[in-house]
Write a protein that holds these residues in place. Structure first.
Motif, mmCIF file in Angstrom:
data_model
loop_
_atom_site.group_PDB
_atom_site.id
_atom_site.type_symbol
_atom_site.label_atom_id
_atom_site.label_comp_id
_atom_site.label_asym_id
_atom_site.label_seq_id
_atom_site.Cartn_x
_atom_site.Cartn_y
_atom_site.Cartn_z
ATOM 1 N N VAL A 19 0.813 -1.216 0.000
ATOM 2 C CA VAL A 19 0.000 0.000 0.000
ATOM 3 C C VAL A 19 0.849 1.271 0.000
ATOM 4 O O VAL A 19 2.016 1.256 0.400
ATOM 5 C CB VAL A 19 -0.949 0.001 1.219
ATOM 6 C CG1 VAL A 19 -1.884 -1.213 1.161
ATOM 7 C CG2 VAL A 19 -0.179 0.002 2.532
ATOM 8 N N ARG A 20 0.234 2.364 -0.431
ATOM 9 C CA ARG A 20 0.903 3.675 -0.462
ATOM 10 C C ARG A 20 1.049 4.270 0.923
ATOM 11 O O ARG A 20 2.080 4.841 1.254
ATOM 12 C CB ARG A 20 0.101 4.654 -1.327
ATOM 13 C CG ARG A 20 0.074 4.359 -2.794
ATOM 14 C CD ARG A 20 -0.683 5.449 -3.564
ATOM 15 N NE ARG A 20 -1.977 5.740 -2.963
ATOM 16 C CZ ARG A 20 -3.138 5.260 -3.385
ATOM 17 N NH1 ARG A 20 -3.179 4.473 -4.425
ATOM 18 N NH2 ARG A 20 -4.263 5.564 -2.783
ATOM 19 N N ASP A 21 -0.013 4.201 1.721
ATOM 20 C CA ASP A 21 -0.049 4.856 3.028
ATOM 21 C C ASP A 21 -0.396 3.813 4.085
ATOM 22 O O ASP A 21 -1.560 3.486 4.286
ATOM 23 C CB ASP A 21 -1.096 5.978 2.983
ATOM 24 C CG ASP A 21 -1.174 6.797 4.250
ATOM 25 O OD1 ASP A 21 -0.705 6.329 5.310
ATOM 26 O OD2 ASP A 21 -1.729 7.911 4.183
ATOM 27 N N SER A 25 -4.074 2.628 5.760
ATOM 28 C CA SER A 25 -4.522 1.246 5.589
ATOM 29 C C SER A 25 -4.699 0.562 6.936
ATOM 30 O O SER A 25 -5.664 -0.180 7.137
ATOM 31 C CB SER A 25 -3.530 0.463 4.730
ATOM 32 O OG SER A 25 -3.585 0.914 3.403
ATOM 33 N N THR A 57 4.353 -1.610 3.278
ATOM 34 C CA THR A 57 4.747 -0.509 2.401
ATOM 35 C C THR A 57 5.521 -1.088 1.222
ATOM 36 O O THR A 57 5.986 -2.239 1.267
ATOM 37 C CB THR A 57 5.654 0.485 3.152
ATOM 38 O OG1 THR A 57 6.843 -0.212 3.563
ATOM 39 C CG2 THR A 57 4.954 1.073 4.360
ATOM 40 N N ALA A 58 5.702 -0.291 0.192
ATOM 41 C CA ALA A 58 6.452 -0.748 -0.979
ATOM 42 C C ALA A 58 7.929 -0.951 -0.658
ATOM 43 O O ALA A 58 8.591 -1.776 -1.285
ATOM 44 C CB ALA A 58 6.291 0.243 -2.129
ATOM 45 N N LEU A 67 3.792 -1.676 -5.611
ATOM 46 C CA LEU A 67 2.437 -1.674 -5.065
ATOM 47 C C LEU A 67 1.654 -2.802 -5.725
ATOM 48 O O LEU A 67 1.904 -3.141 -6.880
ATOM 49 C CB LEU A 67 1.742 -0.341 -5.341
ATOM 50 C CG LEU A 67 2.356 0.903 -4.714
ATOM 51 C CD1 LEU A 67 1.629 2.157 -5.200
ATOM 52 C CD2 LEU A 67 2.314 0.827 -3.206
ATOM 53 N N ASP A 119 -6.383 2.232 -1.019
ATOM 54 C CA ASP A 119 -5.671 1.994 -2.271
ATOM 55 C C ASP A 119 -6.581 1.522 -3.399
ATOM 56 O O ASP A 119 -6.106 1.132 -4.462
ATOM 57 C CB ASP A 119 -4.549 0.974 -2.046
ATOM 58 C CG ASP A 119 -3.385 1.604 -1.311
ATOM 59 O OD1 ASP A 119 -2.507 2.172 -1.986
ATOM 60 O OD2 ASP A 119 -3.385 1.572 -0.074
#
Length: 144
Positions: A19-21, A25, A57-58, A67, A119
């Motif tokens: 996920v980005r954030d 999440s 996280t990535a 992602l 996401d």
């Protein structure tokens, strides 16, 4: 990471969402999982997990820098009230409505709600009706 109980014979062993954030999440999934009675199993700066769901996280070592794409993930709910509480909690925790609680045509008694997570993953809670016990299997024909 803490030790987990191994469950053999499942179709899905685990699901990893990148996920980005992570904070957004975690707020979203903690709210949903609390309603469904599933505790967060562990967490670190770059991931958290609950049962067979792993979210990172990535830049986490497990993510390999990418992602994940859009997924549909369905959680089993114990009753219709849990589906409704799932939907309400998810909206309050930053989710987007993608289908209010209600019966669906998949089979008699299929009661579900859908949310988009931060996401864009389609997250569902489903109760298969009072006629179904947790040990029962259901066959759904998707060919029609």
């Amino acid at each position: 990471m803490e030790a987990q109980e191994l469950h053999r014979g499942r179709l899905i062993d685990h699901l990893h969402l990148v996920v980005r954030d992570l904070a957004a999440s975690r707020r979203f999934y903690e709210a949903l999982l609390e309603v469904l009675g599933v505790p967060i199993g562990g967490a670190a700066e770059d991931y958290f997990w609950a049962d067979e769901l792993f979210v990172s996280t990535a830049d986490s070592d497990a993510a390999q820098g990418n992602l994940t794409g859009r997924h549909h993930l369905a959680f089993q709910a114990r009753d219709r009230a849990a589906v409704e509480a799932f939907h309400k909690a998810g909206l309050a925790a930053g989710g987007t409505d993608n289908g209010a609680p209600g019966e669906r045509p998949y089979h008699p008694g299929y009661y579900a709600a859908f949310l988009l997570d931060p996401d864009g993953n389609n997250i569902e809670a489903v109760f298969h009706g009072p006629h179904q016990r947790s040990s029962d299997s259901i066959r759904i024909n998707f060919d029609s």
